[in-house]
Motif scaffolding. Sequence first.
Motif, PDB file in Angstrom:
ATOM      1  N   THR A  51     -11.342  53.103  29.985  1.00 48.53           N
ATOM      2  CA  THR A  51     -11.755  52.123  28.994  1.00 48.53           C
ATOM      3  C   THR A  51     -11.446  50.739  29.543  1.00 48.53           C
ATOM      4  O   THR A  51     -10.312  50.474  29.943  1.00 48.53           O
ATOM      5  N   ALA A  52     -12.455  49.886  29.605  1.00 43.77           N
ATOM      6  CA  ALA A  52     -12.277  48.521  30.103  1.00 43.77           C
ATOM      7  C   ALA A  52     -13.168  47.582  29.303  1.00 43.77           C
ATOM      8  O   ALA A  52     -14.200  47.993  28.764  1.00 43.77           O
ATOM      9  N   GLU A  53     -12.766  46.346  29.236  1.00 42.93           N
ATOM     10  CA  GLU A  53     -13.538  45.318  28.536  1.00 42.93           C
ATOM     11  C   GLU A  53     -14.598  44.731  29.470  1.00 42.93           C
ATOM     12  O   GLU A  53     -14.507  44.856  30.688  1.00 42.93           O
ATOM     13  N   SER A  54     -15.569  44.047  28.893  1.00 43.10           N
ATOM     14  CA  SER A  54     -16.569  43.335  29.691  1.00 43.10           C
ATOM     15  C   SER A  54     -15.905  42.186  30.441  1.00 43.10           C
ATOM     16  O   SER A  54     -15.048  41.498  29.903  1.00 43.10           O
ATOM     17  N   GLU A  55     -16.308  42.026  31.700  1.00 41.80           N
ATOM     18  CA  GLU A  55     -15.833  40.923  32.533  1.00 41.80           C
ATOM     19  C   GLU A  55     -17.047  40.337  33.248  1.00 41.80           C
ATOM     20  O   GLU A  55     -17.574  40.966  34.152  1.00 41.80           O
ATOM     21  N   ALA A  56     -17.473  39.184  32.855  1.00 39.76           N
ATOM     22  CA  ALA A  56     -18.641  38.549  33.476  1.00 39.76           C
ATOM     23  C   ALA A  56     -19.810  39.534  33.556  1.00 39.76           C
ATOM     24  O   ALA A  56     -20.508  39.606  34.557  1.00 39.76           O
ATOM     25  N   ALA A  57     -19.978  40.313  32.497  1.00 39.19           N
ATOM     26  CA  ALA A  57     -21.029  41.334  32.465  1.00 39.19           C
ATOM     27  C   ALA A  57     -22.413  40.688  32.483  1.00 39.19           C
ATOM     28  O   ALA A  57     -22.602  39.590  31.976  1.00 39.19           O
ATOM     29  N   ARG A  58     -23.357  41.401  33.086  1.00 35.64           N
ATOM     30  CA  ARG A  58     -24.716  40.891  33.233  1.00 35.64           C
ATOM     31  C   ARG A  58     -25.714  41.758  32.485  1.00 35.64           C
ATOM     32  O   ARG A  58     -25.609  42.978  32.483  1.00 35.64           O
ATOM     33  N   GLU A  59     -26.709  41.100  31.882  1.00 34.80           N
ATOM     34  CA  GLU A  59     -27.774  41.794  31.156  1.00 34.80           C
ATOM     35  C   GLU A  59     -28.871  42.296  32.078  1.00 34.80           C
ATOM     36  O   GLU A  59     -29.567  43.252  31.753  1.00 34.80           O
ATOM     37  N   VAL A  60     -29.069  41.626  33.210  1.00 36.75           N
ATOM     38  CA  VAL A  60     -30.044  42.030  34.219  1.00 36.75           C
ATOM     39  C   VAL A  60     -29.287  42.105  35.536  1.00 36.75           C
ATOM     40  O   VAL A  60     -28.502  41.211  35.857  1.00 36.75           O
ATOM     41  N   VAL A  61     -29.508  43.191  36.281  1.00 37.48           N
ATOM     42  CA  VAL A  61     -28.803  43.390  37.544  1.00 37.48           C
ATOM     43  C   VAL A  61     -29.802  43.461  38.690  1.00 37.48           C
ATOM     44  O   VAL A  61     -31.014  43.469  38.474  1.00 37.48           O
ATOM     45  N   ASP A  62     -29.292  43.523  39.901  1.00 39.90           N
ATOM     46  CA  ASP A  62     -30.122  43.589  41.098  1.00 39.90           C
ATOM     47  C   ASP A  62     -30.158  45.011  41.654  1.00 39.90           C
ATOM     48  O   ASP A  62     -29.260  45.821  41.385  1.00 39.90           O
ATOM     49  N   LEU A  63     -31.152  45.296  42.450  1.00 35.75           N
ATOM     50  CA  LEU A  63     -31.258  46.571  43.144  1.00 35.75           C
ATOM     51  C   LEU A  63     -29.970  46.824  43.909  1.00 35.75           C
ATOM     52  O   LEU A  63     -29.512  45.964  44.654  1.00 35.75           O
ATOM     53  N   GLY A  64     -29.382  47.988  43.708  1.00 35.96           N
ATOM     54  CA  GLY A  64     -28.160  48.348  44.417  1.00 35.96           C
ATOM     55  C   GLY A  64     -26.880  47.949  43.713  1.00 35.96           C
ATOM     56  O   GLY A  64     -25.792  48.270  44.187  1.00 35.96           O
ATOM     57  N   ASP A  65     -26.988  47.265  42.579  1.00 31.91           N
ATOM     58  CA  ASP A  65     -25.774  46.901  41.852  1.00 31.91           C
ATOM     59  C   ASP A  65     -25.135  48.143  41.248  1.00 31.91           C
ATOM     60  O   ASP A  65     -25.807  49.118  40.903  1.00 31.91           O
ATOM     61  N   LEU A  66     -23.826  48.077  41.131  1.00 37.12           N
ATOM     62  CA  LEU A  66     -23.039  49.075  40.426  1.00 37.12           C
ATOM     63  C   LEU A  66     -22.581  48.440  39.145  1.00 37.12           C
ATOM     64  O   LEU A  66     -22.348  47.240  39.096  1.00 37.12           O
ATOM     65  N   GLY A  67     -22.397  49.235  38.126  1.00 37.55           N
ATOM     66  CA  GLY A  67     -21.914  48.677  36.878  1.00 37.55           C
ATOM     67  C   GLY A  67     -20.910  49.578  36.204  1.00 37.55           C
ATOM     68  O   GLY A  67     -20.908  50.794  36.418  1.00 37.55           O
ATOM     69  N   TYR A  68     -20.064  48.964  35.407  1.00 43.62           N
ATOM     70  CA  TYR A  68     -19.239  49.710  34.456  1.00 43.62           C
ATOM     71  C   TYR A  68     -19.798  49.345  33.096  1.00 43.62           C
ATOM     72  O   TYR A  68     -19.858  48.163  32.736  1.00 43.62           O
ATOM     73  N   TRP A  69     -20.236  50.356  32.360  1.00 46.18           N
ATOM     74  CA  TRP A  69     -20.858  50.158  31.054  1.00 46.18           C
ATOM     75  C   TRP A  69     -19.812  50.455  29.989  1.00 46.18           C
ATOM     76  O   TRP A  69     -19.499  51.620  29.726  1.00 46.18           O
TER      77      TRP A  69
END
Length: 123
Positions: A51-69
């Motif tokens: 469980t983690a909070e949003s940190e500079a989260a992005r609504e649109v990402v780039d090809l190859g990006d990883l994310g924690y949702w």
Amino acid sequence: MGQTIVITAGNVAASARLNDSSTARAIWDALPIEAKGETWGDEIYFDIGLTAESEAAREVVDLGDLGYWPPGRAFCIFFGPTPMSQGQEIRPASPVNVGKVVGDATIFKQVRAGTRVSLRRAE
């Protein structure tokens, strides 16, 4: 960029770098992680039990990006448009914190829902 990891999904493997965030450090500390991957358009995601909070989260990402949702406690790999995308943009279901696949992330197009995915520290 931060620590280097290896993502393996079935017969597909790629190196990636976690960004320098508290979320990335928590993921690094939890490695290795293995889970059943799900797909959503050109995205693989799976619950990693953190469980983690949003940190500079992005609504649109780039090809190859990883994310924690944060809503799904999920690690995400983005390699093309999702059902939320408009045109060729890559849009997660909601904002994500990001890292980056090193090399060609489109190799993950070969991965189907239900495939075991593992994250481990690169040697």
